[in-house]
Motif scaffolding. Structure first.
Motif, PDB file in Angstrom:
ATOM      1  N   LEU A   1      30.603 -11.942 -21.688  1.00  0.00           N
ATOM      2  CA  LEU A   1      31.716 -12.736 -21.175  1.00  0.00           C
ATOM      3  C   LEU A   1      33.032 -12.009 -21.456  1.00  0.00           C
ATOM      4  O   LEU A   1      33.740 -12.338 -22.406  1.00  0.00           O
ATOM      5  CB  LEU A   1      31.694 -14.120 -21.851  1.00  0.00           C
ATOM      6  CG  LEU A   1      32.197 -15.318 -21.059  1.00  0.00           C
ATOM      7  CD1 LEU A   1      31.359 -15.571 -19.815  1.00  0.00           C
ATOM      8  CD2 LEU A   1      32.202 -16.565 -21.930  1.00  0.00           C
ATOM      9  N   PRO A   2      33.359 -10.966 -20.656  1.00  0.00           N
ATOM     10  CA  PRO A   2      34.600 -10.234 -20.927  1.00  0.00           C
ATOM     11  C   PRO A   2      35.831 -11.126 -20.809  1.00  0.00           C
ATOM     12  O   PRO A   2      35.782 -12.177 -20.161  1.00  0.00           O
ATOM     13  CB  PRO A   2      34.614  -9.131 -19.864  1.00  0.00           C
ATOM     14  CG  PRO A   2      33.528  -9.422 -18.914  1.00  0.00           C
ATOM     15  CD  PRO A   2      32.632 -10.465 -19.502  1.00  0.00           C
ATOM     16  N   MET A   3      36.901 -10.705 -21.436  1.00  0.00           N
ATOM     17  CA  MET A   3      38.141 -11.491 -21.445  1.00  0.00           C
ATOM     18  C   MET A   3      38.674 -11.682 -20.025  1.00  0.00           C
ATOM     19  O   MET A   3      38.835 -10.725 -19.284  1.00  0.00           O
ATOM     20  CB  MET A   3      39.185 -10.769 -22.307  1.00  0.00           C
ATOM     21  CG  MET A   3      40.403 -11.610 -22.595  1.00  0.00           C
ATOM     22  SD  MET A   3      41.633 -10.750 -23.614  1.00  0.00           S
ATOM     23  CE  MET A   3      41.041 -11.082 -25.249  1.00  0.00           C
ATOM     24  N   SER A   4      38.934 -12.934 -19.673  1.00  0.00           N
ATOM     25  CA  SER A   4      39.456 -13.247 -18.338  1.00  0.00           C
ATOM     26  C   SER A   4      40.939 -12.888 -18.266  1.00  0.00           C
ATOM     27  O   SER A   4      41.594 -12.673 -19.288  1.00  0.00           O
ATOM     28  CB  SER A   4      39.288 -14.740 -18.048  1.00  0.00           C
ATOM     29  OG  SER A   4      40.123 -15.502 -18.916  1.00  0.00           O
ATOM     30  N   GLU A   5      41.450 -12.863 -17.055  1.00  0.00           N
ATOM     31  CA  GLU A   5      42.874 -12.566 -16.842  1.00  0.00           C
ATOM     32  C   GLU A   5      43.745 -13.610 -17.545  1.00  0.00           C
ATOM     33  O   GLU A   5      44.738 -13.282 -18.197  1.00  0.00           O
ATOM     34  CB  GLU A   5      43.146 -12.604 -15.330  1.00  0.00           C
ATOM     35  CG  GLU A   5      44.284 -11.716 -14.899  1.00  0.00           C
ATOM     36  CD  GLU A   5      44.457 -11.700 -13.379  1.00  0.00           C
ATOM     37  OE1 GLU A   5      45.569 -11.982 -12.934  1.00  0.00           O
ATOM     38  OE2 GLU A   5      43.460 -11.436 -12.666  1.00  0.00           O
ATOM     39  N   ALA A   6      43.339 -14.879 -17.416  1.00  0.00           N
ATOM     40  CA  ALA A   6      44.097 -15.973 -18.052  1.00  0.00           C
ATOM     41  C   ALA A   6      44.108 -15.813 -19.569  1.00  0.00           C
ATOM     42  O   ALA A   6      45.115 -16.057 -20.230  1.00  0.00           O
ATOM     43  CB  ALA A   6      43.489 -17.320 -17.674  1.00  0.00           C
TER      44      ALA A   6
END
Length: 309
Positions: A287-292
């Motif tokens: 679960l890579p870091m999202s833009e938000a």
């Protein structure tokens, strides 16, 4: 020329002023209130941890608490130790559940709650939160072979969600609003709901994306499942919970979390728990870091409003 009586009165006044000033200095050090005062007096801070909120706060193979939120709480404890000049500060650990976490914060049993607790306006009436450490959204998990990715793809299908959650309410609302013709089954817990997708009794399971990632990663065939790209909700912020109306303690905690999130260490901590194998079984949530989330770390916020993210 002043009389000797005036001079002695003035010097007495100057002396009492000097005493008052020096007393004021030490009084300020003693003028702690709320949680900081309690920690200083007891030389201890108590962290409330969850036993199964993977990867936020859970028990490893040795039955010791570990996790992303748990490590953030340890960083906060370090900051409190420095702030209060308590080199031997004791960090106590106290287990909490979703039912006990708010009462135990409110009654002073725990000082920080480390888990996957959503910061929302309702909870703000009972507790407060530091800067958001994770943003989740309601999505669904399905078998990759079913090629379901958008909410429209679920038309006419049977889906499951856990009873009593905001997620089941959201899928019911979407079903009505979009005229999807879904059969929506309630499950008693997340494990039962995921099993229904695994065994084909439901096409998809609707829940917080991070929980879905954890269930898929822990399953017999992690590669067989996919999480929808489309969300049924705006981002929901998770935060470390503190006692309400305790501004001095919140200021110390907010400063510590903002410093961590803005630093390279914050990103590394996220990657450690969400993109790499984690104990005890070496599962990877992928679960890579999202833009938000990247934006939230760059400019930390404690807002309970999903629209703020």
């Amino acid at each position: 020329m002043r009389s000797s009586h005036q001079r002695s009165t003035l010097s007495a006044l100057a002396l009492s002023l000097a005493v008052a000033v020096s007393a004021g200095g030490s009084a300020q050090a003693q003028d702690l209130t709320g949680t900081l005062k309690k920690i200083k007096e007891t030389n201890a801070i108590t962290i409330g941890y969850r036993d199964a909120s993977v990867p936020f706060s859970y028990l490893d193979g040795d039955q010791k608490p570990v996790g992303y939120a748990f490590e953030i709480c340890q960083k906060i404890a370090e900051a409190v130790k420095t702030n209060l000049k308590l080199p031997n500060l004791e960090v106590k650990l106290n287990p909490v559940t979703s039912a006990t976490r708010i009462p135990l914060i409110a009654n002073g049993t725990i000082d920080l709650e480390c888990g996957s607790t959503t910061n929302n306006p309702d909870r703000q009436k009972q507790a407060t939160f530091t800067n958001t450490h994770f943003l989740t959204a309601t999505r669904f998990v399905a078998k990759k072979s079913a090629k379901l990715d958008k909410i429209e793809d679920l038309k006419g299908k049977t889906v499951v969600s856990t009873s009593g959650t905001t997620n089941i309410r959201q899928i019911n609302e979407a079903n009505t609003a979009r005229n999807l013709g879904l059969t929506i089954l309630p499950a008693k817990d997340h494990a039962e709901a995921f099993l229904m997708v695994e065994t084909g009794r439901a096409a998809a399971f609707v829940m917080d994306d991070v929980l879905l990632a954890s269930l898929a990663a822990s399953s017999k065939e992690p590669g067989a499942y996919a999480i929808s790209s489309e969300a049924l909700s705006k981002p929901e912020p998770y935060g470390i919970m503190l006692r309400k109306d305790d501004a001095p303690f919140k200021a110390v905690v907010d400063e510590a979390t903002a410093k961590l999130y803005k630093s390279p260490e914050g990103k590394a901590l996220y990657d450690k728990w969400f993109t790499k194998p984690i104990p005890p079984r070496g599962i990877n949530l992928n679960l890579p870091m999202s833009e938000a989330m990247a934006k939230q770390f760059a400019t930390p916020s404690d807002s309970p409003d999903p629209a703020a993210y």
